[in-house]
Enzyme design. Structure first.
Site, PDB file in Angstrom:
ATOM      1  N   GLU A  62       7.490  33.841  43.977  1.00 29.89           N
ATOM      2  CA  GLU A  62       7.293  34.149  45.365  1.00 29.89           C
ATOM      3  C   GLU A  62       8.812  33.438  45.989  1.00 29.89           C
ATOM      4  O   GLU A  62       9.343  34.141  46.901  1.00 29.89           O
ATOM      5  CB  GLU A  62       6.312  33.119  45.906  1.00 29.89           C
ATOM      6  CG  GLU A  62       5.964  33.266  47.198  1.00 29.89           C
ATOM      7  CD  GLU A  62       4.896  32.298  47.979  1.00 29.89           C
ATOM      8  OE1 GLU A  62       4.811  32.151  49.156  1.00 29.89           O
ATOM      9  OE2 GLU A  62       3.821  31.965  46.986  1.00 29.89           O
ATOM     10  N   ASP A  63       9.358  32.163  45.360  1.00 28.70           N
ATOM     11  CA  ASP A  63      10.603  31.854  46.141  1.00 28.70           C
ATOM     12  C   ASP A  63      11.688  31.742  45.547  1.00 28.70           C
ATOM     13  O   ASP A  63      12.746  31.210  45.930  1.00 28.70           O
ATOM     14  CB  ASP A  63      10.134  30.004  46.301  1.00 28.70           C
ATOM     15  CG  ASP A  63       8.971  29.917  47.397  1.00 28.70           C
ATOM     16  OD1 ASP A  63       8.668  30.749  48.025  1.00 28.70           O
ATOM     17  OD2 ASP A  63       8.123  28.917  47.268  1.00 28.70           O
TER      18      ASP A  63
END
Length: 725
Positions: free
Chosen positions: A93-94
């Site tokens: 996600e990051d």
């Protein structure tokens, strides 16, 4: 050499992330081999490199968060790949790392787990609520494949709640509300009480800081005041168990601030009344010892009737097992006692996590695993039929707050349902097909209606019929998400199909007046009309006609004309097709009989389009139909089919003598004429005369006329008329 001082080599100071890694390895060393710990350390270094330069709002390096999540899971004895997924859960996600890269570097299993926890990105044109609902829905789909997904998510949410201080107030409240509404109940449903209590306490503190502070201060004050009473009670229980030669442990149990607040709120009682319940737990070695210990405490203090619950014989839906009883102790204070084995206690704290934690003690944790999987299967069935993510979340919330009742099938099987569940919920819990075709039931061999609420210990037998279909009214009293979702899905598809069938009949009727047949019309012409009307398919157009959103005459003219782009306007004086639409009255939800005049077979009738609902049929003499007739484009001629069968409601106004037994006599006559009374309303009444409106079911106009003729012969009947408007 003299004069030269060699300074000792300075060690590099240990960073917070190094301390966390050391702590994680220490916990892991209690139950994992060296090679597995090395794999986890490798995942840590990969994650630390991927998150390099990223910091949390609190100021610490981002990698500290996933490592703390991994420590929480390690304390539950999570397996190697589960711990690796926890460390890497934010990588997809990051950071630029993809799921494919993660699978190649570690294993496809780890990549799947991380992907299950990862939020959906690029949710275009969606509100925050819809996006969050979609995330939860996706998470549950991943959970169905692997329960470790939700465990990583719960541990992640727990650390986010512990570090909520750095967030802005609005975000704090939003996250806390979501935690209390979704994640704490999920932890409860999976039997993970330790995490649930922490999530509830942290969520309550963030959402209601002032209330938390006041109750917390009151708890501290009361704890000091009542320590002596608690010690006295605990000593008495312990001594009685020793006298009975039982090796049991007694421990005090303090309610958390959130549960105290909930009790005050729901029972509308002050703090002093809540805290008067002193709570103790007794831990035993064997199940038999639990019941013996129960006998000991019931001999020591008097039990309060109706407050005993046996969750050992009948565990909760999340696998929780314990004996609960409330006693009247010294000074007249209530004492709450929970009695369980050490294994049951570990299960109540870890719940589904016990599947990994205590693999040697197979029976209880496999039961918890089976219960969790059964629940997830039900949720998957619901999510397949849910219209959108928000509907799925509504159904999930209903399912997350159960207070169970236990009922039996005729074969002796136990079905768990939430408090307030009805016969319909039971039917859908047994099987969706049984729910869809149920007509009534027998409870303990006595016939009961479908809306009957179930109580503990009832034996329920569902009566089905091949012709039966779900009724929209069921939605008013069902209590389970599965029943509600199944009914909505059926009605949605049923109404759609009925609308398509009616739309086809209406369009074919209008095309006949233009000497055309729908099946004979060129496909290219149909596609041109659909393009002009901005419809995707013929079924969509027919559904729109059936629901009254489009006039069939206008659509027929559009199909019949050479240039389909030309505008079609229906002149007020233009002749309409004289062929009426034949109805049976049993077409379903797209043909409804007006309640103002209650038309029955044999009556002269008229129909008009109600956009979104279909055709509403009125009696010709109904006042409302006069208004409808003025709107030339919205009404059509309809006639009863000669094959119309069934029971139709009709209303009669009856003036009768106001004396004892009058209504019973009338009801008896109506019943003898093979009719049934649906409703009686007293319009006016004095000492001599009573004026009543009676709704009864009849086959047709002749049947009603026979009933009226028979009633008029009674001396007690002064005047009788049929209500047509």
């Amino acid at each position: 050499m003299p004069g030269i001082v060699v300074e000792p080599k300075q060690q590099k100071p240990e960073t917070p992330e190094d301390k966390l890694l050391r702590r994680l390895c220490k916990v892991l060393s209690d139950y994992l081999d060296r090679e597995h710990i090395d794999d986890i350390v490798r995942a840590y270094h990969f994650g630390a490199e991927a998150h390099a330069g990223q910091f949390r709002k609190s100021g610490e390096a981002y990698i500290c968060h996933p490592v703390t999540v991994a420590i929480t899971l390690a304390e539950m004895r999570m397996d190697t790949r589960g711990i690796m997924a926890a460390i890497l859960h934010d990588v997809i996600e990051d950071t630029p790392v993809s799921k494919k890269q993660l699978g190649a570097k570690f294993s496809p299993e780890v990549a799947e787990l991380v992907d299950g926890v990862t939020k959906l990105t690029k949710l275009d044109n969606k509100s925050r609520a819809e996006a969050q609902a979609e995330n939860v829905r996706k998470m549950f789909l991943a959970m169905a494949k692997d329960l470790r997904v939700i465990m990583v998510k719960l541990a992640d949410r727990l650390h986010n709640m512990q570090t909520l201080g750095a967030m802005p107030p609005a975000a704090k409240r939003r996250i806390a509300k979501e935690t209390l509404e979704i994640y704490a109940p999920i932890a409860n449903r999976l039997g993970m009480n330790k995490i649930r209590h922490q999530l509830e306490s942290l969520g309550f503190k963030a959402l209601y800081p002032r209330r938390h502070e006041i109750i917390n201060q009151a708890v501290k004050k009361a704890r000091g005041n009542r320590k002596e009473i608690i010690d006295t009670i605990q000593g008495s229980i312990q001594n009685r168990l020793i006298q009975a030669d039982m090796a049991c442990t007694v421990a005090g149990r303090e309610k958390n601030v959130a549960s105290i607040y909930q009790k005050m709120l729901h029972k509308k009682i002050p703090f002093s009344d809540v805290f008067d319940v002193y709570a103790f737990r007794i831990y035993c070695n064997e199940v038999d010892d639990c019941y013996r210990a129960l006998g000991c405490v019931h001999n020591l203090y008097k039990p309060i009737p109706g407050r005993f619950k046996d969750y050992i014989a009948l565990p909760k839906a999340n696998g929780y097992q314990s004996l609960h009883t409330v006693l009247i102790g010294p000074y007249g204070v209530p004492i709450e006692i929970q009695i369980r084995t050490h294994v049951m206690h570990r299960m109540s704290e870890s719940g589904i996590a016990a599947h990994w934690l205590y693999k040697s003690e197979n029976e209880s944790n496999e039961t918890a695993q089976a219960r969790a999987n059964e629940w997830l299967r039900d949720l998957l069935e619901i999510q397949k039929s849910a219209g959108d993510s928000m509907e799925f979340i509504d159904n999930l919330k209903v399912d997350l707050f159960p207070q169970e009742v236990f009922v039996f099938t005729p074969q002796g099987g136990i079905i768990k349902l939430p408090r307030g569940a009805t016969v319909v919920d039971f039917a859908f819990a047994v099987h969706t097909d049984i729910g869809n075709s149920c007509v009534s039931a027998r409870i303990d061999k006595k016939l009961v209606p479908l809306q009957t609420q179930l109580e503990n210990g009832m034996t329920v037998e569902v009566i089905t019929a091949s012709w039966a279909r779900p009724n929209p009214l069921w939605l008013n009293y069902v209590a389970t998400a599965k029943a509600r979702s199944s009914i909505r899905t059926y009605l949605k598809h049923f109404k759609q199909q009925e609308a398509i069938n009616l739309g086809r009949r209406l369009l074919e009727k209008e095309l006949q007046s233009l000497d055309l047949q729908l099946d004979a019309i060129d496909e290219h012409r149909i596609q041109q009309v659909l393009s002009v009307l901005k419809m995707q398919s013929l079924d969509e157009l027919l559904e729109d006609i059936g629901l009254g959103n489009k006039m069939p005459l206008l659509v027929a003219k559009r199909i019949g004309q050479e240039d389909v782009q030309a505008a079609v306007k229906l002149d007020d004086h233009e002749s309409r097709n004289e062929t009426p639409l034949i109805i049976k009255g049993t077409e379903g939800m797209v043909v409804t009989l007006a309640k103002c005049c209650r038309p029955i077979p044999g009556d002269p009738i008229i129909g008009f389009f109600n956009p979104g609902k279909g055709i509403v049929v009125h009696h010709h003499e109904c006042r409302n139909s006069n208004d409808v007739r003025k709107k030339q484009t919205s009404w059509l001629d309809v006639e009863w089919s000669e094959e119309a069968t069934g029971d139709f409601p009709a209303e009669i106004r009856i003036e009768m003598l106001n004396q004892r037994g009058t209504l019973a006599t009338i009801a008896s006559i109506i019943s003898s004429m093979e009719s049934n009374i649906e409703n009686v309303k007293v319009v006016d009444q004095d000492e001599r005369v009573s004026v009543d409106l009676i709704t009864l079911t009849v086959k047709d106009r002749v049947h009603l006329a026979n009933i009226i003729r028979k009633l008029k012969k009674l001396n007690i009947v002064l005047k009788l008329t049929r209500v047509k408007a």
